[in-house]
Motif scaffolding. Structure first.
Motif, PDB file in Angstrom:
ATOM      1  N   LEU A  85      31.858  84.937   3.817  1.00 48.20           N
ATOM      2  CA  LEU A  85      30.750  84.161   3.281  1.00 48.20           C
ATOM      3  C   LEU A  85      30.960  82.672   3.527  1.00 48.20           C
ATOM      4  O   LEU A  85      30.032  81.940   3.866  1.00 48.20           O
ATOM      5  N   LEU A  86      32.187  82.222   3.335  1.00 48.84           N
ATOM      6  CA  LEU A  86      32.466  80.801   3.489  1.00 48.84           C
ATOM      7  C   LEU A  86      32.270  80.339   4.930  1.00 48.84           C
ATOM      8  O   LEU A  86      31.795  79.228   5.171  1.00 48.84           O
ATOM      9  N   PHE A  87      32.633  81.175   5.873  1.00 48.09           N
ATOM     10  CA  PHE A  87      32.527  80.765   7.260  1.00 48.09           C
ATOM     11  C   PHE A  87      31.130  80.961   7.843  1.00 48.09           C
ATOM     12  O   PHE A  87      30.693  80.219   8.712  1.00 48.09           O
ATOM     13  N   LEU A  88      30.409  81.953   7.355  1.00 47.47           N
ATOM     14  CA  LEU A  88      29.092  82.226   7.925  1.00 47.47           C
ATOM     15  C   LEU A  88      28.034  81.245   7.439  1.00 47.47           C
ATOM     16  O   LEU A  88      27.104  80.913   8.159  1.00 47.47           O
ATOM     17  N   SER A  89      28.156  80.779   6.195  1.00 40.89           N
ATOM     18  CA  SER A  89      27.141  79.898   5.644  1.00 40.89           C
ATOM     19  C   SER A  89      27.306  78.486   6.189  1.00 40.89           C
ATOM     20  O   SER A  89      28.414  78.031   6.467  1.00 40.89           O
ATOM     21  N   CYS A  90      26.212  77.800   6.319  1.00 39.49           N
ATOM     22  CA  CYS A  90      26.268  76.424   6.784  1.00 39.49           C
ATOM     23  C   CYS A  90      25.649  75.511   5.735  1.00 39.49           C
ATOM     24  O   CYS A  90      24.794  75.947   4.960  1.00 39.49           O
ATOM     25  N   PRO A  91      26.041  74.222   5.695  1.00 37.35           N
ATOM     26  CA  PRO A  91      25.567  73.314   4.653  1.00 37.35           C
ATOM     27  C   PRO A  91      24.135  72.856   4.891  1.00 37.35           C
ATOM     28  O   PRO A  91      23.858  71.677   5.141  1.00 37.35           O
ATOM     29  N   SER A  92      23.204  73.807   4.822  1.00 36.77           N
ATOM     30  CA  SER A  92      21.823  73.492   5.161  1.00 36.77           C
ATOM     31  C   SER A  92      21.168  72.550   4.172  1.00 36.77           C
ATOM     32  O   SER A  92      20.206  71.863   4.512  1.00 36.77           O
ATOM     33  N   SER A  93      21.674  72.502   2.928  1.00 37.61           N
ATOM     34  CA  SER A  93      21.000  71.696   1.921  1.00 37.61           C
ATOM     35  C   SER A  93      21.599  70.303   1.776  1.00 37.61           C
ATOM     36  O   SER A  93      21.180  69.541   0.917  1.00 37.61           O
ATOM     37  N   ALA A  94      22.598  69.977   2.603  1.00 38.06           N
ATOM     38  CA  ALA A  94      23.253  68.666   2.473  1.00 38.06           C
ATOM     39  C   ALA A  94      22.343  67.553   2.994  1.00 38.06           C
ATOM     40  O   ALA A  94      21.688  67.688   4.032  1.00 38.06           O
ATOM     41  N   GLN A  95      22.336  66.429   2.292  1.00 37.83           N
ATOM     42  CA  GLN A  95      21.583  65.246   2.720  1.00 37.83           C
ATOM     43  C   GLN A  95      22.525  64.105   3.097  1.00 37.83           C
ATOM     44  O   GLN A  95      22.188  63.261   3.915  1.00 37.83           O
ATOM     45  N   ASP A  96      23.706  64.132   2.484  1.00 37.84           N
ATOM     46  CA  ASP A  96      24.651  63.034   2.654  1.00 37.84           C
ATOM     47  C   ASP A  96      25.690  63.380   3.716  1.00 37.84           C
ATOM     48  O   ASP A  96      26.310  64.451   3.664  1.00 37.84           O
ATOM     49  N   THR A  97      25.892  62.442   4.665  1.00 38.13           N
ATOM     50  CA  THR A  97      26.818  62.702   5.766  1.00 38.13           C
ATOM     51  C   THR A  97      28.244  62.862   5.269  1.00 38.13           C
ATOM     52  O   THR A  97      28.980  63.754   5.711  1.00 38.13           O
ATOM     53  N   LYS A  98      28.666  62.015   4.330  1.00 40.07           N
ATOM     54  CA  LYS A  98      30.020  62.102   3.788  1.00 40.07           C
ATOM     55  C   LYS A  98      30.231  63.451   3.088  1.00 40.07           C
ATOM     56  O   LYS A  98      31.283  64.079   3.214  1.00 40.07           O
TER      57      LYS A  98
END
Length: 666
Positions: free
Chosen positions: A34-47
């Motif tokens: 799960l950790l590797f397959l999911s991507c941070p699609s909801s992130a807005q902040d680059t840091k």
């Protein structure tokens, strides 16, 4: 008695086919994926994205402790980063910080309550809550989770099962069973864990599976002297090996054992069933039950009927109804196990059933299942044989044993004593969600369950030559007088002459003890009427049985205790056929023997009338035997009336003993 016991059938060969991961660990094996397959699609902040990626990388290197602070920083950098909340929850869950994991999953759901992207958070959150037994908290999340799927989809149905379990668990916890489990004895705790207890009907011999520090499982035995348990000892060096032996089942006399072995021995599949017989103090070399019972698939968790002639076990062989089902095999007259049959619904489900236990009454089947509605994972259930009611072959709808016998943890197995009053099981101690050790416990069965389990009595003693006192190898058979069917058939120990025979409640039974060269002994047991003092309700009866040799000087004689007449009449009741047929068979197998059939009465009534009645009763027996093919010249009928009492006519009980028919070798 949670995951460790449920999964460690024989060490490393679990119910689920994987090593136990402890409480809450049922889904942890999915976390890396799960950790590797999911991507941070909801992130807005680059840091935040950078911190997230570093955390994922560290976890991929199995550095969960270092990954968690980075994921926490990513969330602090961007509190709306829903995927980071989800991954943080999974990291907390992986490190068994369950309360923190719940908070993280809730945060992920709050950010996207109606999004399919929150499905993993809903699933993990509700799963943890169910495993913690927090059913009321889990329900609203499950109900919302279900709306994310189409009504007929597999996911919708899976969540529906969880909702049903949560509601059932909530109700069960609100109405607990009155049970108070107690540790069986500290003297039994000689290894890190003990589980799967089985006992003889007198509850004086205990066999259980012990897990040793080196990971080896062995079968151990301990005895009870009425006050305390002996230190456990290895059951037999011929049974226990450096590999694993476990999940045993005993016949009622404690002289037949079937157990599971998954390694070391030459077998047919991943786990096989083996049998050993005890003669005197020694167990025979274990025998594989053969390719009819064992297959290239998984066979384990056996349960023998009281007389050792019916075997229940678990297998994932083809032809079942689910992943692992309960199967049954019967021993035929030639000593061969018949082709196993799946016991079917409503016991077996499309999921897993485990650890069947058939009570000594042959009617109450206890088992574990994760397919029936319960409190979570594997629960314990009981079902009743419908064959005993005369309705049909099959089983009643299983009943969950309730809380706290069942909990949100896995419950692996239960053993209920022959008298139906006590139950034995193992309880798993845990720390921080990790299985620590398993201990044997006992509790009084609550009244609601006692009503379901018909108690059985049992006879135990020694069969010996009535003159020399030498122990005899003999056959002990219990016959239902109503149906003339064999209920139980056991042999005495060939060395010691010891026997144990179970006596079911609720019927009239004839018990016969026989061996070639001796008159058979007949005994009568009527459990259709209440007994003063409830003497036979689940109690043991000690009865040594001397058998009279046919030849050797003094004429041998026995009382025929299963001949029945109406008061003052000489017509043989229908249920007398069992005894009469036994005499006829004896005469045919001993063609040179001549016998006297003697009628006796008590001292009540007119002496002449009693004499005539006793004569006619004896003649009625002779008439039946003659019709059955016994030569009339080998039979003699004589009535003695009240002239030869067996005991003084001083009580109703004694008078009943004096109203009898005897047979004597001439």
């Amino acid at each position: 008695m949670a995951n460790f016991v449920a999964d460690a059938q024989v060490h490393g060969h679990s119910i689920r086919g994987q090593r136990s991961r402890g409480i809450r660990g049922r889904f942890l094996f999915m976390l890396p994926l799960l950790l590797f397959l999911s991507c941070p699609s909801s992130a807005q902040d680059t840091k935040a994205k950078e911190l997230y990626a570093q955390s994922i990388r560290l976890f991929g290197e199995r550095k969960a402790g270092e990954a968690i602070p980075l994921m926490e920083q990513a969330i602090k950098q961007d509190p709306s980063f829903a995927d980071a909340h989800l991954k943080l929850g999974q990291l907390y869950e992986f490190t068994k910080r369950f309360d923190a994991a719940l908070d993280a999953y809730r945060a992920a759901i709050r950010l996207q309550p109606d999004s399919p992207a929150s499905a993993a958070a809903y699933q993990s959150l509700s799963t943890i809550l169910l495993r913690l037994g927090r059913y009321g908290e889990a329900l609203p999340y499950l109900e919302k989770f279900q709306t994310l799927f189409a009504p007929q989809s597999a996911q919708h149905k899976r969540v529906a099962r969880q909702i049903e379990s949560a509601r059932f668990g909530q109700e069960a916890v609100a109405h607990p069973q009155p049970v108070d489990p107690k540790p069986l004895s500290a003297v039994l705790q000689t290894t890190p864990s003990q589980y799967f207890p089985v006992l003889t009907p007198d509850e004086q011999t205990l066999v259980f599976t012990a897990l040793k520090p080196e990971g080896d499982e062995d079968l151990m035995v301990a005895t009870y002297n009425g006050e305390s348990w002996s230190p456990p000892a290895s059951l037999s060096p011929g049974i226990n090996t450096n590999d694993n032996e476990g999940t045993a089942s005993l016949s009622a006399d404690g002289r037949l054992i079937v157990f599971t072995a998954c390694q070391g021995r030459k077998g047919f599949g991943s786990c096989d069933l083996y049998l050993s017989r005890k003669t005197g103090a020694d167990w025979s070399t274990p025998e594989n039950l053969g390719p009819t019972v064992n297959t290239r698939y998984y066979e384990s968790q056996p349960s023998l009927s009281a007389d050792g002639r019916r075997l229940y076990f678990v297998s994932d062989r083809p032809g079942g109804q689910g992943r692992r089902d309960i199967w049954r095999s019967d021993l035929d007259a030639g000593g061969t196990w018949n082709e196993p049959v799946n016991i079917g619904s409503p016991i077996n489900t499309p999921f897993n059933e485990a650890s069947p236990f058939i009570h000594a009454n042959g009617q109450s089947l206890f088992f574990a299942s994760d397919g029936h509605v319960g409190l979570g994972g594997y629960d314990l259930f009981v079902a009743d044989s419908l064959a005993s009611t005369g309705q049909t072959i099959g089983w009643s709808t299983p009943t969950n044993l309730g809380y706290p016998i069942n909990t949100s943890e896995d419950q692996a197995s239960l053993f209920v004593a022959a008298n139906g009053t006590r139950a034995y099981y193992s309880f798993e101690e845990q720390k921080d969600g990790v299985s620590q050790r398993s201990r044997l416990y006992v509790f009084d069965l609550p009244e609601s369950l006692r009503e379901r389990v018909k108690p059985v009595s049992f006879l135990k003693g020694v069969v010996a030559d009535g003159r020399t006192k030498k122990p005899l190898s003999a056959l002990v058979e219990l016959i239902d007088l109503k149906t003339n069917q064999v209920v139980s058939r056991v042999h005495t120990d060939a060395t010691t002459g010891q026997y144990t025979a179970v006596l079911p409640s609720g019927g009239e039974y004839a018990l016969y003890v026989s061996t070639p060269g001796y008159l058979f002994k007949s005994m009568s047991f009527d459990f259709t009427q209440p007994i003063k003092g409830d003497r036979h309700a689940g109690t043991g009866i000690a009865m040594n049985v001397p058998l009279e040799p046919v030849t050797g000087g003094t004429s041998a004689k026995e009382t025929l205790n299963n001949l029945f007449f109406e008061s003052t009449r000489y017509d043989l009741a229908d249920k007398s056929r069992t005894e009469l047929d036994r005499i006829a068979a004896f005469m045919k197998s001993n063609p040179t023997v001549r016998i006297e059939i003697a009628g006796h009465t008590d001292d009540k009534g007119d002496a002449a009338a009693n004499l005539l009645l006793s004569q006619k009763r004896a003649q009625a027996v002779v008439a039946y035997l003659t019709k059955a093919g016994v030569e009339p010249g080998r039979l003699q009928a004589i009535g003695y009336g009240k002239t030869r009492p067996a005991v003084p006519n001083t009580s109703d009980e004694n008078r009943q003993l004096n109203r009898r028919i005897e047979w004597r070798v001439l």
